[in-house]
Write a protein that holds these residues in place. Structure first.
Motif, PDB file in Angstrom:
ATOM      1  N   ASP A  81      -6.043  -8.074   2.336  1.00  0.00           N
ATOM      2  CA  ASP A  81      -5.566  -7.911   0.960  1.00  0.00           C
ATOM      3  C   ASP A  81      -4.439  -6.890   0.867  1.00  0.00           C
ATOM      4  O   ASP A  81      -3.573  -6.980  -0.006  1.00  0.00           O
ATOM      5  N   ALA A  82      -4.455  -5.917   1.793  1.00  0.00           N
ATOM      6  CA  ALA A  82      -3.406  -4.892   1.792  1.00  0.00           C
ATOM      7  C   ALA A  82      -2.145  -5.380   2.508  1.00  0.00           C
ATOM      8  O   ALA A  82      -1.184  -4.631   2.663  1.00  0.00           O
ATOM      9  N   GLY A  83      -2.174  -6.641   2.946  1.00  0.00           N
ATOM     10  CA  GLY A  83      -0.981  -7.216   3.580  1.00  0.00           C
ATOM     11  C   GLY A  83      -0.798  -6.852   5.040  1.00  0.00           C
ATOM     12  O   GLY A  83       0.292  -7.016   5.595  1.00  0.00           O
ATOM     13  N   ILE A  84      -1.860  -6.360   5.660  1.00  0.00           N
ATOM     14  CA  ILE A  84      -1.765  -5.955   7.061  1.00  0.00           C
ATOM     15  C   ILE A  84      -2.166  -7.130   7.963  1.00  0.00           C
ATOM     16  O   ILE A  84      -3.240  -7.700   7.788  1.00  0.00           O
ATOM     17  N   PRO A  85      -1.322  -7.500   8.926  1.00  0.00           N
ATOM     18  CA  PRO A  85      -1.713  -8.580   9.835  1.00  0.00           C
ATOM     19  C   PRO A  85      -2.944  -8.168  10.651  1.00  0.00           C
ATOM     20  O   PRO A  85      -2.979  -7.062  11.195  1.00  0.00           O
TER      21      PRO A  85
END
Lengths: 377, 377
Positions: A81-85
């Motif tokens: 959700d935080a956009g971290i792969p």
């Protein structure tokens, strides 16, 4: 510099360090405690169950991956959700975390698995036993109920303690029961897959377990028929695409007495059955894992020498550090490649392994076994 | 845990890290500055000319070794006087630090060297030129006079600037002059020796220089006659025992047009001509160096595949990090093993290398050269 974050400071994270040094990757490890096996690359110490700890760590890296499969789903989802792969991602890891979900998914995909069932009561288990020759393997779907979580039973009451725990957890929980497979030997298909799709496979290996722990791996698996190799490759490919696996993963297989392959377990990370690649393949599983999670093109997976044998070193009764035994082991076995996890050698604990490679399997196996025995006993 | 201290934080110290991780050795580097190539293992930053800095660092380790040969003799002697094991020791390093002393010692040992002389004046040099066909190589015995310190001359006045510097240094200083050897190719014999005497040799390699810098290494040297291999082995053995070398060392050799071997240079540390061993030999020179300086039994030095080619990557005109070029290089060359020193890629600076191994030399050489070119250009 490209930054890869690894959650967990065990030996798998440790063995990523050489590959990271070679490729100029900034490897950062979130360790459970000070002095873990991967201490050299540890940039943070904290609890991987704590979303805030993991998020703070993850924001400093380009991609998050793992030393183990135990990071809770809510923590994994928070990273996504935080956009971290995250590789492998939560949807894939779910199947490595829950053996019932894994069995169901593999069955849905039409992959060959042992006869299995979900059992909620002793009566369910007894019915399975009655229908499957009176013997079966009972497994807790998730770690935590028991140190091992795997037990061979001949009567339902032999798992009664696990059913008691189930009942305490409330409705909906269950155990996994599987037929006791009449297998000739155990094999493993190590593979790697990039997020963008590229998939590579190493040669299938034979793994030899002792007391439920991997003791030895022979690469490639001796006398492994081409037809069976194709089947193993197809299984791994179907697993990877069907479950959305990214990074290095291992499919543990039973080769049955009647020449079939059945999927035993899955590991979505570098795996003990792939440690031979450090010294026996053009690309080690640890380098490949870093390449895969960074979505870089994958390396060649051929053997550098005809045979490689890996033998684990367990902590034994002898006192002292593993390195105290180097003079004797190195002197007698100059081709042995020693891998020391930097761990306190408590009895039964995996503290290292030895790889040996060469053209004659008998010689290679002897060298690896003798060097490991010297270091262990 | 066994502790090895390395003075100097360059790429040679960096490439000892993977071997130290595998063997469970605590590698500690005294770096010249923050952010050096071996940063991951740097436990101290300071000036290696400062006895107090080096002593403080050395007291925390079991043995001291080096990333380079520039530590002053008084600093080395202070370590020895303090009872700290130093490998290679000051008596050996002296010959790597002063080319005039080295030439004299090799001549005293009866080893084959180019015709050489110690020259204090332009008249001395002119006399040497007149006696040796009118061409010669002039070298400053120690680094510092000139960036390279090696110059081919046809007339004495071409070295007049160096003689001017000599005169400023006062009496007793001199230059080294050597015949311009008519060589067919350059070879290198990489070896390792323990303090207790064990000596091992890797196969002789061919090294190809470009603009005075090592560009490529072919292992083993193609078409290398057994007789010549024996000569190279004997030379390395005589050098090691005659000069008291410990650790990994390289003897750079000229193979002359008339089939002789002459000693060109010595390096008393892991060497560019041995980088191929990381991916092409059972024991890499970096692991072997750690074993040797710890006086542990030495590892096997055979080739894992028939041919390995190493190609250096120099910083070039292209902007950006080396890793920016990984996708293209890895995709086209899946067998290439990339070694990235984590250095800023300034033009002409060695920033990494590529190894490729296999059964066909043509293919191996193409893969290594093409991958390196992709990363460099």
């Amino acid at each position: 510099m490209v930054r890869v974050g690894v959650i967990g400071g065990g030996q798998l994270a440790r063995m990523m360090i050489p590959a990271a040094v070679n490729l100029g990757i900034d490897l950062r490890v979130l360790a459970e405690a000070d002095g873990m096996s991967a201490q050299l690359a540890a940039t943070a110490v904290g609890d991987y169950h704590d979303v805030d700890v993991v998020l703070a760590f993850a924001k400093e890296v380009d991609v998050v991956t793992f030393d183990h499969e135990h990071v809770p789903q809510d923590v994994l989802r928070a990273l996504v959700d935080a956009g971290i792969p995250v590789h492998p991602g939560p949807d894939a890891l779910l199947y490595a975390q829950d053996k019932l979900l894994m069995r169901q998914k593999l069955s849905d995909l039409g992959l060959p698995v042992p006869v299995w069932a979900r059992v909620e009561t002793e009566a369910d288990l007894q019915a399975f036993l009655d229908a499957n020759g009176g013997h079966a393997v009972v497994k807790t779907p998730r770690g935590g109920y028991d140190g091992k979580g795997v037990r061979v039973v001949s009567a339902a009451h032999e798992a009664s303690d696990w059913f008691t725990v189930l009942a305490e957890h409330g409705a909906g929980d269950a155990l996994l029961v599987e037929e006791l497979v009449d297998f000739r030997r155990e094999l493993a298909q190590l593979s790697a897959r990039r997020p963008s799709g590229e998939l590579v496979l190493w040669p299938v290996v034979e793994s030899i377990q002792r007391d439920g722990v991997c003791a030895e791996v022979i690469a490639p698996a001796p006398g492994f028929a081409i037809r069976i190799a194709d089947v193993a490759a197809q299984i791994a490919t179907d697993v990877a695409t069907g479950l959305g696996v990214t990074g290095v993963f291992a499919v543990e297989l039973f080769e049955t007495a009647d020449d079939r392959l059945l999927v035993n377990e899955l590991a979505m990370r570098p795996h003990n059955s792939g440690h031979w690649t450090q010294d026996g393949s053009t690309t080690s599983q640890f380098e490949q894992h870093l390449r895969a999670v960074l979505d870089l093109p994958l390396g060649a997976t051929g053997c550098t020498e005809p045979h490689t044998v890996m033998v684990n070193i367990l902590g034994g009764p002898r006192e002292g550090a593993l390195s105290d035994r180097y003079p004797g082991a190195m002197s007698a076995h100059p081709t042995a490649k020693i891998h020391n996890y930097g761990k306190d050698p408590r009895p039964g604990r995996k503290v290292g392994h030895v790889n040996a490679s060469g053209t004659e399997l008998d010689v290679v196996a002897y060298e690896a076994r003798a060097a490991a025995a010297f270091l262990q006993d």
